[in-house]
Design an enzyme around this catalytic site. Structure first.
Site, mmCIF file in Angstrom:
data_model
loop_
_atom_site.group_PDB
_atom_site.id
_atom_site.type_symbol
_atom_site.label_atom_id
_atom_site.label_comp_id
_atom_site.label_asym_id
_atom_site.label_seq_id
_atom_site.Cartn_x
_atom_site.Cartn_y
_atom_site.Cartn_z
ATOM 1 N N TYR A 121 -9.856 -8.027 -5.821
ATOM 2 C CA TYR A 121 -9.619 -7.357 -4.528
ATOM 3 C C TYR A 121 -10.435 -8.041 -3.430
ATOM 4 O O TYR A 121 -9.916 -8.347 -2.349
ATOM 5 C CB TYR A 121 -10.003 -5.881 -4.642
ATOM 6 N N SER A 157 1.861 6.185 2.796
ATOM 7 C CA SER A 157 0.584 6.774 2.375
ATOM 8 C C SER A 157 -0.555 6.277 3.259
ATOM 9 O O SER A 157 -0.438 5.237 3.917
ATOM 10 C CB SER A 157 0.316 6.380 0.917
ATOM 11 N N SER A 164 -8.944 -11.294 -2.563
ATOM 12 C CA SER A 164 -7.660 -11.145 -1.854
ATOM 13 C C SER A 164 -7.903 -10.838 -0.382
ATOM 14 O O SER A 164 -7.168 -11.301 0.492
ATOM 15 C CB SER A 164 -6.798 -10.045 -2.497
ATOM 16 N N LEU A 208 6.872 -2.132 13.183
ATOM 17 C CA LEU A 208 7.165 -2.072 11.753
ATOM 18 C C LEU A 208 5.840 -1.923 11.004
ATOM 19 O O LEU A 208 4.900 -2.690 11.252
ATOM 20 C CB LEU A 208 7.896 -3.358 11.334
ATOM 21 N N VAL A 209 5.768 -0.932 10.128
ATOM 22 C CA VAL A 209 4.532 -0.656 9.379
ATOM 23 C C VAL A 209 4.834 -0.738 7.889
ATOM 24 O O VAL A 209 5.707 -0.010 7.395
ATOM 25 C CB VAL A 209 3.988 0.761 9.690
ATOM 26 N N GLY A 248 3.589 -0.159 3.898
ATOM 27 C CA GLY A 248 2.717 0.841 3.276
ATOM 28 C C GLY A 248 2.763 2.146 4.039
ATOM 29 O O GLY A 248 1.799 2.925 4.040
ATOM 30 N N ALA A 249 3.900 2.401 4.686
ATOM 31 C CA ALA A 249 4.013 3.555 5.592
ATOM 32 C C ALA A 249 4.084 4.886 4.857
ATOM 33 O O ALA A 249 4.059 5.941 5.491
ATOM 34 C CB ALA A 249 5.239 3.389 6.490
#
Ligand SMILES: NC(=O)c1ccc[n+]([C@@H]2O[C@H](COP(=O)([O-])OP(=O)(O)OC[C@H]3O[C@@H](n4cnc5c(N)ncnc54)[C@H](O)[C@@H]3O)[C@@H](O)[C@H]2O)c1
Length: 250
Positions: A156, A23, A159, A17-18, A20-21
């Site tokens: 960022y 882009s 995070s 399972l990916v 953000g698939a």
């Protein structure tokens, strides 16, 4: 490096399972795994209709959306858990620290850090219930360990620091269940997220900081994600693998 499409002796293709698939690195990871014969399910905010694997709609910052998407993936796999999850969904927003307010912080940390926790927890619940363990790979960044004077984003960077701490904690907490947890920390990669390539002056400065003197490609990061998702890395857990052309060492 060779990556076997299936576990030695296994009958079914490896289930990956990916997130953000749709882009960049997520798409490259899904395509590489699919090319190896794995059974791939993607999750994304905006599901790509042209993908050669199912991509389910999911907001990784929303607990119910994440659970519904993992339930949907399990239905596609006839109730079985994923063997591996690569969590690529994330956002970057260039903002000076003095202009970073609560909403900016929450929108970036709330997606990159909280999304990593929610996705990893949903994956681990299924893997533990399935009894076969698995591999979870989170996406950190060079920003977790290097400040950026050119196009900074304190939210960022924080995070991604959280992602690295989370990786170590989850590897320890879920290791006894047979779950490995690792992170990949890309440097500057040529994907739609990377804004610096549109600014020639900033681009030249960035290249000076990268020993390889070029940006990385999504495929170069995907190869490491697929390695960590595969049984080729069966004794690798709790680490952050840099894919940055040497930038972290400079
Ligand atoms: N591109 C780089 O230079 C770089 C460097 C270091 C780390 N990273 C990390 O790698 C990961 C992938 O980055 P990329 O360059 O492929 O980015 P990208 O922008 O090309 O792709 C990110 C994907 O995440 C999806 N997404 C965004 N918010 C979402 C949400 N709430 N729910 C579900 N999906 C969502 C987007 O729709 C997109 O398909 C990110 O975690 C990023 O922080 C990227």
């Amino acid at each position: 490096m060779s990556v076997t499409p299936t576990d030695p002796g296994a009958r079914a293709p490896r289930r990956l399972l990916v997130t953000g698939a749709g882009s960049g690195i997520g798409r490259a990871t899904a395509e590489l795994a699919r090319g190896l014969g794995w059974s791939v399910v993607g999750l994304d905010l905006r599901p790509a209709e042209d993908a050669p694997y199912p991509v389910l709609a999911c907001d990784v910052s929303d607990e119910r959306s994440v659970q519904a998407a993992f339930d949907g993936a399990a239905r596609l796999w006839e109730g079985r858990a994923p063997d591996a999850v690569v969590h690529c969904a994330g956002v970057y927003r260039f903002r000076a620290a003095t202009s970073t307010g609560a909403a900016d912080w929450d929108s970036v940390v709330g997606l990159n850090a909280r999304g990593s926790m929610l996705v990893a927890a949903a994956a681990a619940r299924q893997m533990i219930a399935g009894g076969a363990g698995g591999s979870i790979t989170l996406l950190s960044s060079i920003a977790a360990v290097r400040g950026d004077a050119g196009e900074p984003s304190a939210a960022y960077s924080a995070s991604k620091g959280a992602v690295e701490a989370l990786t170590r904690q989850l590897a320890v907490e879920w290791g006894p269940d047979g779950i490995r947890c690792n992170a990949v920390a890309p440097g500057v990669i040529d994907t739609p997220m990377t804004t610096v390539s549109g600014n020639p002056e900033a681009f030249a400065q960035v290249l000076q900081r990268i020993p390889a003197r070029r940006l990385g490609s999504a495929e170069e990061v995907a190869r490491v994600c697929v390695f960590l998702a595969s049984e080729e890395s069966s004794y690798v857990s709790g680490v952050v693998v840099a894919v940055d052309g040497g930038q972290g060492a400079a």
